[in-house]
Design an enzyme around this catalytic site. Sequence first.
Site, PDB file in Angstrom:
ATOM      1  N   GLU A  90       0.812  -1.197   0.000  1.00  0.00           N
ATOM      2  CA  GLU A  90       0.000   0.000   0.000  1.00  0.00           C
ATOM      3  C   GLU A  90       0.855   1.261   0.000  1.00  0.00           C
ATOM      4  O   GLU A  90       1.958   1.287   0.541  1.00  0.00           O
ATOM      5  CB  GLU A  90      -0.938  -0.022   1.216  1.00  0.00           C
ATOM      6  CG  GLU A  90      -1.929  -1.161   1.098  1.00  0.00           C
ATOM      7  CD  GLU A  90      -2.905  -1.278   2.252  1.00  0.00           C
ATOM      8  OE1 GLU A  90      -4.011  -1.772   2.029  1.00  0.00           O
ATOM      9  OE2 GLU A  90      -2.568  -0.872   3.375  1.00  0.00           O
ATOM     10  N   CYS A 103       3.570   8.295   1.493  1.00  0.00           N
ATOM     11  CA  CYS A 103       4.136   7.253   2.354  1.00  0.00           C
ATOM     12  C   CYS A 103       4.328   6.005   1.494  1.00  0.00           C
ATOM     13  O   CYS A 103       3.367   5.438   0.984  1.00  0.00           O
ATOM     14  CB  CYS A 103       3.170   7.009   3.512  1.00  0.00           C
ATOM     15  SG  CYS A 103       3.727   5.750   4.647  1.00  0.00           S
ATOM     16  N   CYS A 110       7.000  -7.664   6.368  1.00  0.00           N
ATOM     17  CA  CYS A 110       8.230  -7.266   7.052  1.00  0.00           C
ATOM     18  C   CYS A 110       8.655  -8.421   7.938  1.00  0.00           C
ATOM     19  O   CYS A 110       7.819  -9.081   8.547  1.00  0.00           O
ATOM     20  CB  CYS A 110       8.001  -6.011   7.894  1.00  0.00           C
ATOM     21  SG  CYS A 110       9.512  -5.437   8.719  1.00  0.00           S
ATOM     22  N   CYS A 114       7.890  -6.478  14.895  1.00  0.00           N
ATOM     23  CA  CYS A 114       7.507  -5.580  15.987  1.00  0.00           C
ATOM     24  C   CYS A 114       6.079  -5.956  16.384  1.00  0.00           C
ATOM     25  O   CYS A 114       5.226  -6.169  15.524  1.00  0.00           O
ATOM     26  CB  CYS A 114       7.585  -4.122  15.554  1.00  0.00           C
ATOM     27  SG  CYS A 114       9.240  -3.681  14.976  1.00  0.00           S
ATOM     28  N   CYS A 117       2.704  -3.922  15.222  1.00  0.00           N
ATOM     29  CA  CYS A 117       2.630  -3.493  13.817  1.00  0.00           C
ATOM     30  C   CYS A 117       1.905  -4.548  12.987  1.00  0.00           C
ATOM     31  O   CYS A 117       2.297  -5.718  13.000  1.00  0.00           O
ATOM     32  CB  CYS A 117       4.043  -3.279  13.283  1.00  0.00           C
ATOM     33  SG  CYS A 117       4.091  -2.959  11.513  1.00  0.00           S
ATOM     34  N   GLY A 169       7.082  -2.553   5.444  1.00  0.00           N
ATOM     35  CA  GLY A 169       8.451  -3.037   5.304  1.00  0.00           C
ATOM     36  C   GLY A 169       9.483  -2.207   6.035  1.00  0.00           C
ATOM     37  O   GLY A 169       9.224  -1.087   6.454  1.00  0.00           O
ATOM     38  N   SER A 201      12.448   5.928   7.481  1.00  0.00           N
ATOM     39  CA  SER A 201      12.167   5.491   8.847  1.00  0.00           C
ATOM     40  C   SER A 201      12.673   4.073   9.035  1.00  0.00           C
ATOM     41  O   SER A 201      12.378   3.189   8.229  1.00  0.00           O
ATOM     42  CB  SER A 201      10.657   5.540   9.100  1.00  0.00           C
ATOM     43  OG  SER A 201      10.359   5.008  10.371  1.00  0.00           O
ATOM     44  N   SER A 223      12.385   4.455  14.695  1.00  0.00           N
ATOM     45  CA  SER A 223      11.265   3.937  15.478  1.00  0.00           C
ATOM     46  C   SER A 223      11.782   3.455  16.816  1.00  0.00           C
ATOM     47  O   SER A 223      12.247   2.333  16.941  1.00  0.00           O
ATOM     48  CB  SER A 223      10.617   2.773  14.720  1.00  0.00           C
ATOM     49  OG  SER A 223       9.984   3.261  13.569  1.00  0.00           O
ATOM     50  N   LEU A 224      11.677   4.302  17.815  1.00  0.00           N
ATOM     51  CA  LEU A 224      12.258   3.987  19.118  1.00  0.00           C
ATOM     52  C   LEU A 224      11.290   3.144  19.961  1.00  0.00           C
ATOM     53  O   LEU A 224      11.602   2.025  20.336  1.00  0.00           O
ATOM     54  CB  LEU A 224      12.610   5.305  19.816  1.00  0.00           C
ATOM     55  CG  LEU A 224      13.753   5.287  20.793  1.00  0.00           C
ATOM     56  CD1 LEU A 224      14.977   4.597  20.231  1.00  0.00           C
ATOM     57  CD2 LEU A 224      14.083   6.714  21.209  1.00  0.00           C
ATOM     58  N   ASN A 300      -2.472   2.778  16.456  1.00  0.00           N
ATOM     59  CA  ASN A 300      -3.637   2.520  15.612  1.00  0.00           C
ATOM     60  C   ASN A 300      -3.995   1.046  15.713  1.00  0.00           C
ATOM     61  O   ASN A 300      -3.213   0.189  15.313  1.00  0.00           O
ATOM     62  CB  ASN A 300      -3.343   2.889  14.152  1.00  0.00           C
ATOM     63  CG  ASN A 300      -3.273   4.385  13.977  1.00  0.00           C
ATOM     64  OD1 ASN A 300      -4.168   5.110  14.411  1.00  0.00           O
ATOM     65  ND2 ASN A 300      -2.210   4.865  13.371  1.00  0.00           N
ATOM     66  N   CYS A 343      -0.948   4.852  10.163  1.00  0.00           N
ATOM     67  CA  CYS A 343       0.309   4.153  10.454  1.00  0.00           C
ATOM     68  C   CYS A 343       0.039   2.791  11.063  1.00  0.00           C
ATOM     69  O   CYS A 343      -0.755   2.674  11.976  1.00  0.00           O
ATOM     70  CB  CYS A 343       1.129   4.889  11.504  1.00  0.00           C
ATOM     71  SG  CYS A 343       1.474   6.545  11.110  1.00  0.00           S
TER      72      CYS A 343
HETATM   73  N1  SAH Z   1       9.857  -0.358   9.191  1.00  0.00           N
HETATM   74  C1  SAH Z   1      10.040   1.027   9.388  1.00  0.00           C
HETATM   75  C2  SAH Z   1       9.085   1.894   8.613  1.00  0.00           C
HETATM   76  C3  SAH Z   1       7.632   1.493   8.525  1.00  0.00           C
HETATM   77  S1  SAH Z   1       6.581   1.691   9.899  1.00  0.00           S
HETATM   78  C4  SAH Z   1       9.999   1.384  10.853  1.00  0.00           C
HETATM   79  O1  SAH Z   1       9.626   0.532  11.641  1.00  0.00           O
HETATM   80  O2  SAH Z   1      10.372   2.493  11.173  1.00  0.00           O
HETATM   81  C5  SAH Z   1       6.257   3.421  10.083  1.00  0.00           C
HETATM   82  C6  SAH Z   1       5.980   3.800  11.554  1.00  0.00           C
HETATM   83  O3  SAH Z   1       4.682   3.349  11.996  1.00  0.00           O
HETATM   84  C7  SAH Z   1       6.994   3.176  12.485  1.00  0.00           C
HETATM   85  O4  SAH Z   1       7.410   4.090  13.447  1.00  0.00           O
HETATM   86  C8  SAH Z   1       6.170   2.074  13.102  1.00  0.00           C
HETATM   87  O5  SAH Z   1       6.726   1.647  14.290  1.00  0.00           O
HETATM   88  C9  SAH Z   1       4.822   2.717  13.252  1.00  0.00           C
HETATM   89  N2  SAH Z   1       3.745   1.771  13.529  1.00  0.00           N
HETATM   90  C10 SAH Z   1       3.718   0.453  13.258  1.00  0.00           C
HETATM   91  N3  SAH Z   1       2.545  -0.090  13.673  1.00  0.00           N
HETATM   92  C11 SAH Z   1       1.831   0.910  14.218  1.00  0.00           C
HETATM   93  C12 SAH Z   1       0.525   0.979  14.793  1.00  0.00           C
HETATM   94  N4  SAH Z   1      -0.274  -0.089  14.865  1.00  0.00           N
HETATM   95  N5  SAH Z   1       0.097   2.172  15.235  1.00  0.00           N
HETATM   96  C13 SAH Z   1       0.871   3.277  15.114  1.00  0.00           C
HETATM   97  N6  SAH Z   1       2.095   3.260  14.565  1.00  0.00           N
HETATM   98  C14 SAH Z   1       2.577   2.099  14.119  1.00  0.00           C
HETATM   99 FE1  SF4 Z   2       8.647  -3.933  10.224  1.00  0.00          FE
HETATM  100 FE2  SF4 Z   2       8.573  -1.318  10.859  1.00  0.00          FE
HETATM  101 FE3  SF4 Z   2       6.444  -2.912  11.288  1.00  0.00          FE
HETATM  102 FE4  SF4 Z   2       8.657  -3.201  12.775  1.00  0.00          FE
HETATM  103  S1  SF4 Z   2       7.296  -1.375  12.712  1.00  0.00           S
HETATM  104  S2  SF4 Z   2       7.457  -4.873  11.850  1.00  0.00           S
HETATM  105  S3  SF4 Z   2      10.247  -2.787  11.292  1.00  0.00           S
HETATM  106  S4  SF4 Z   2       7.308  -2.378   9.316  1.00  0.00           S
END
Ligand code: SAH
Ligand code: SF4
Length: 368
Positions: A90, A103, A110, A114, A117, A169, A201, A223-224, A300, A343
Amino acid sequence: MVNLLDFNLPQLTQYFESIGEKPFRAKQIMRWMHHFGVNDFEQMTDIAKVLREKLTRDTTIALPHVELEQISNDGTRKWLIGTGVGNSVETVFIPEDDRGTLCVSSQVGCALECTFCSTGRQGFNRNLSVSEIIGQLWIANKSLRAADGYELLSANDRIISNVVMMGMGEPLANYDNVVTAMQIMLDDAAYGLSRRRVTLSTSGMVPSIDRLKEDCPVALAVSLHAPNDALRDEIVPINKKYPLKALMAACERYLVKAPRDFVTFEYVMLDGVNDTVEHAHQLLDVVQNVPCKFNLIPFNPFPNSGYDTSKASQIRVFRDILMQAGYIVTVRKTRGDDIDAACGQLAGKVLDKTKRAARHIAIIAEAE
Ligand code: SAH
Ligand code: SF4
């Protein structure tokens, strides 16, 4: 067949040389493809007919297939891009008063798992090619221009002013293709975006952050999501390989070459998990040597995530602690959630090769 969308300018130049053509043709073709959004050689009027025929015979400008385009009530647009049998990713466009941000996805799924996510939950299928990554920009540009009544725009009339590699990803896990695609984004003959307006990111792949600094230093977001190793090991598992200390050091090194003088730390707000006053203070300690801004992202939700979004009052408390310490903090507005474009909600379709999705379903079934 050679897909010309897979090349950045030096590679395209080399290709033209290899087929006995003048190197400057590369720039012309680049402009036609990316700047003007033309994918039919016959429309490239300043290219000699013989060369047009040769290119039609030996090459292609092949874009990924748009399976669906949706428009949210708030103007956010989402494209579902087909990437082969049963797979899709997407792309999301977020219009704001002073900019338009695209975006972009970098992988089908991925592999980094995490826990909060939805992309991570789906497992991993494959890396996107250069043409599939830059193709998202091409497709969005074309569709937004058509919606605006323009066919050809001058470079100053950009609808897409910013790109964030924050879709599906982990971009640094598809390093070569992502870097080549970003080089095309930055190239004046293509999209001409400044380095400050392209943000990558990452969840924190330290060696690749160091490489990026040399190869294509764009704005960096990290992404901390957790202020100590114990918690981060759990919710961002790559932390076990590259813990916070190493990550912070990599951020410091990156800033030497970065187009902006700060790193953006993204922090998803998970109710009762990482959002307490103590977490905020730990966070200040962790980042103390890195010039940075914070972007707090209200979680989210997605089905069976197992997490709740932090309460608005808690997000304010957390934000205020960071702000009182002198940091700039933004709380990300949720955009496009009526079309699941927010996100972490990007799901596409992933034929999971890691079998993780199945594993999760089994775990959930067991728990129920
Ligand atoms: N893989 C990369 C980029 C894609 S995710 C990364 O992890 O940085 C883009 C952002 O959305 C990241 O900060 C990710 O942690 C955040 N994200 C993932 N799942 C989410 C969710 N359910 N709600 C809000 N943010 C989320
Ligand atoms: Fe992959 Fe980023 Fe999602 Fe972590 S937050 S699973 S690195 S897409």
